[in-house]
Design a protein around this motif. Sequence first.
Motif, PDB file in Angstrom:
ATOM      1  N   ASP A  45     -16.912  20.869  65.049  1.00  0.00           N
ATOM      2  CA  ASP A  45     -15.554  20.591  65.513  1.00  0.00           C
ATOM      3  C   ASP A  45     -14.490  20.677  64.497  1.00  0.00           C
ATOM      4  O   ASP A  45     -13.372  20.410  64.943  1.00  0.00           O
ATOM      5  CB  ASP A  45     -15.455  19.127  66.028  1.00  0.00           C
ATOM      6  CG  ASP A  45     -15.891  18.245  64.885  1.00  0.00           C
ATOM      7  OD1 ASP A  45     -16.415  18.468  63.877  1.00  0.00           O
ATOM      8  OD2 ASP A  45     -15.870  16.951  64.920  1.00  0.00           O
ATOM      9  N   GLU A 434     -10.418  21.509  72.641  1.00  0.00           N
ATOM     10  CA  GLU A 434     -10.035  20.979  71.180  1.00  0.00           C
ATOM     11  C   GLU A 434      -9.211  19.602  71.488  1.00  0.00           C
ATOM     12  O   GLU A 434      -9.231  18.852  70.637  1.00  0.00           O
ATOM     13  CB  GLU A 434      -9.085  21.997  70.689  1.00  0.00           C
ATOM     14  CG  GLU A 434      -8.619  21.757  69.282  1.00  0.00           C
ATOM     15  CD  GLU A 434      -7.823  22.769  68.560  1.00  0.00           C
ATOM     16  OE1 GLU A 434      -7.425  22.872  67.281  1.00  0.00           O
ATOM     17  OE2 GLU A 434      -7.873  23.927  69.337  1.00  0.00           O
ATOM     18  N   ASP A 435      -8.285  19.711  72.472  1.00  0.00           N
ATOM     19  CA  ASP A 435      -7.403  18.461  72.587  1.00  0.00           C
ATOM     20  C   ASP A 435      -8.266  17.225  73.066  1.00  0.00           C
ATOM     21  O   ASP A 435      -7.932  15.909  72.804  1.00  0.00           O
ATOM     22  CB  ASP A 435      -6.262  18.906  73.569  1.00  0.00           C
ATOM     23  CG  ASP A 435      -5.307  17.651  73.876  1.00  0.00           C
ATOM     24  OD1 ASP A 435      -4.537  17.637  72.710  1.00  0.00           O
ATOM     25  OD2 ASP A 435      -5.302  16.993  74.683  1.00  0.00           O
ATOM     26  N   TRP A 437     -11.240  16.398  72.672  1.00  0.00           N
ATOM     27  CA  TRP A 437     -12.128  15.883  71.405  1.00  0.00           C
ATOM     28  C   TRP A 437     -11.246  14.978  70.807  1.00  0.00           C
ATOM     29  O   TRP A 437     -11.725  13.893  70.379  1.00  0.00           O
ATOM     30  CB  TRP A 437     -12.852  16.988  70.906  1.00  0.00           C
ATOM     31  CG  TRP A 437     -13.579  16.475  69.756  1.00  0.00           C
ATOM     32  CD1 TRP A 437     -13.796  16.745  68.474  1.00  0.00           C
ATOM     33  CD2 TRP A 437     -15.046  15.779  69.848  1.00  0.00           C
ATOM     34  NE1 TRP A 437     -14.745  16.229  67.796  1.00  0.00           N
ATOM     35  CE2 TRP A 437     -15.521  15.609  68.658  1.00  0.00           C
ATOM     36  CE3 TRP A 437     -15.397  15.284  71.096  1.00  0.00           C
ATOM     37  CZ2 TRP A 437     -16.973  14.824  68.609  1.00  0.00           C
ATOM     38  CZ3 TRP A 437     -16.826  14.734  71.051  1.00  0.00           C
ATOM     39  CH2 TRP A 437     -17.420  14.574  69.725  1.00  0.00           C
ATOM     40  N   LYS A 438     -10.052  15.346  70.352  1.00  0.00           N
ATOM     41  CA  LYS A 438      -9.124  14.570  69.653  1.00  0.00           C
ATOM     42  C   LYS A 438      -8.913  13.122  70.354  1.00  0.00           C
ATOM     43  O   LYS A 438      -8.699  12.235  69.742  1.00  0.00           O
ATOM     44  CB  LYS A 438      -7.917  15.461  69.181  1.00  0.00           C
ATOM     45  CG  LYS A 438      -7.958  16.506  68.433  1.00  0.00           C
ATOM     46  CD  LYS A 438      -6.699  17.262  68.232  1.00  0.00           C
ATOM     47  CE  LYS A 438      -6.711  18.462  67.152  1.00  0.00           C
ATOM     48  NZ  LYS A 438      -5.585  19.250  67.071  1.00  0.00           N
ATOM     49  N   LYS A 439      -8.476  13.428  71.717  1.00  0.00           N
ATOM     50  CA  LYS A 439      -8.169  12.201  72.380  1.00  0.00           C
ATOM     51  C   LYS A 439      -9.528  11.291  72.561  1.00  0.00           C
ATOM     52  O   LYS A 439      -9.238  10.205  72.504  1.00  0.00           O
ATOM     53  CB  LYS A 439      -7.900  12.553  73.847  1.00  0.00           C
ATOM     54  CG  LYS A 439      -6.551  13.497  73.896  1.00  0.00           C
ATOM     55  CD  LYS A 439      -5.312  12.698  73.556  1.00  0.00           C
ATOM     56  CE  LYS A 439      -4.063  13.437  74.227  1.00  0.00           C
ATOM     57  NZ  LYS A 439      -3.822  14.742  73.484  1.00  0.00           N
ATOM     58  N   GLU A 442      -9.754   9.603  68.914  1.00  0.00           N
ATOM     59  CA  GLU A 442      -8.585   8.548  68.810  1.00  0.00           C
ATOM     60  C   GLU A 442      -9.057   7.215  70.004  1.00  0.00           C
ATOM     61  O   GLU A 442      -8.703   6.200  69.412  1.00  0.00           O
ATOM     62  CB  GLU A 442      -7.239   8.945  69.345  1.00  0.00           C
ATOM     63  CG  GLU A 442      -6.804  10.147  68.388  1.00  0.00           C
ATOM     64  CD  GLU A 442      -5.713  10.901  68.963  1.00  0.00           C
ATOM     65  OE1 GLU A 442      -5.165  10.795  70.018  1.00  0.00           O
ATOM     66  OE2 GLU A 442      -5.321  11.849  68.318  1.00  0.00           O
TER      67      GLU A 442
END
Length: 450
Positions: A45, A434-435, A437-439, A442
């Motif tokens: 990742d 990608e987005d 996984w960040k969410k 978080e």
Amino acid sequence: MKVISYIGADRNLAFLQHFLGGLRWRSSYRSIPLLTATPHRPLIDEQITIKGRFLPPHCPVTLCAQIQNEDGHLWKSFAHYNTNAEGTVNLARDCSVGGSYLGCEPMGLFWGLQPVPAALDILSMRKKNVETPSVTLVSVLEGHVTPSEGHGNELTAITIERWYMAPGVRRIKVCQNGIKATLFLPPGPGPFPAMLDLWGLGRQLVETRSALLASRGYASLSLAYLGRNNSHGLENRMCVDHSYFQSAFQLLQNHHQVCADRVGIIGLSFGGYLSLRTAIQTAVKPSCLICVSGPTGCMMKVIDADGRTELFESDQRHWSYDDQGCVRFRESTLPVNLCPEGRVKIEHLACPLLYITGEDDQIIASKEGANLFKETLKAAGKSHLFTHWSYPGAGHVIEPPYTPHSRVSLWSRNPVKIVALYGGYFAPHAVAQEDAWKKILEFMEINLRQ
């Protein structure tokens, strides 16, 4: 005589220095093309910076990537670039003008991978052994070429290893009290916050996401539930009784290296439904819940008190097909078409829920499910528990980032071959992965660490 010798020696030394200086300049000018990738041992990742140096200036080049998966199939991608005046190309800065993707996409060579030949596009890339790296060969070719039609002159190449398990992560097989799973623990003594990880239909035990979560500091239990307890001659059916998932959650919760009051659940597709259903049980009190492309209820009828289900393929009333004969299951999961006894009573939810959907999902009616959850929780005075992220152009299987996307995939071979339409388009789906996984990370940070 001595003076003359010294002068001659000095002249020879000056000439030698001049000669070596010119040699160094010519060597620099004609340096061998070089390809670099940083970081050197990245996780799957992590974004990688790929740079080509000492290439012909102001010239077209093609970057190619290829990987042979554990099933022996070859996957490839390529992109056309133009070097600058210094003869360099930087994928984190420069734009692809053709090939598997367009624009500035630092990781396009990875998420753009597709099976070769194209006739194998029904395959999905799956990493079975997470203890070994995913090895990709990246090369630079002269000119703008299509590798499948003919190879250009190779200028340079590099092998890149990407890992699911960070150094020190421990992988432990679990087979106790009827539970089949794999536990991943981060380095160190703990105790750690933890996640119960459930995948979807069509696969057995999937460990990739759990390995990554452990690499990010979370204990994670990847739970198998397909093909278990097929007694009474009920072959090819699932046993999805409440007690199995409750026991798995408690096993994770009671582990001596897990924070008992900081355990969540994450599920994808049918695993998302099972996550939702498990979370609302009174005996299970997760700290948070993450549902990726999950239905609001069970698509199959429960045929006995132990939670065994009928074959998913037994009810084809709501199936539809595209012009290639690929099956859309989406209508089967519309809230109005789900089995009444299998609908999730989301109004009983007591923990924060992150719901992630792709707007081109052709397997699950994610949009309708999100609207139902939103309205139900609002009516129950629990709107504050619901967070929804929806991604245009994304399909069904939203995995950790930089994973190759399959718009169609082989669903089953028995009793007949079924190819499912998962939906999604390559670039938008890559953005979603990608987005999302960040969410997810978080959301876990807020609800499991703070």
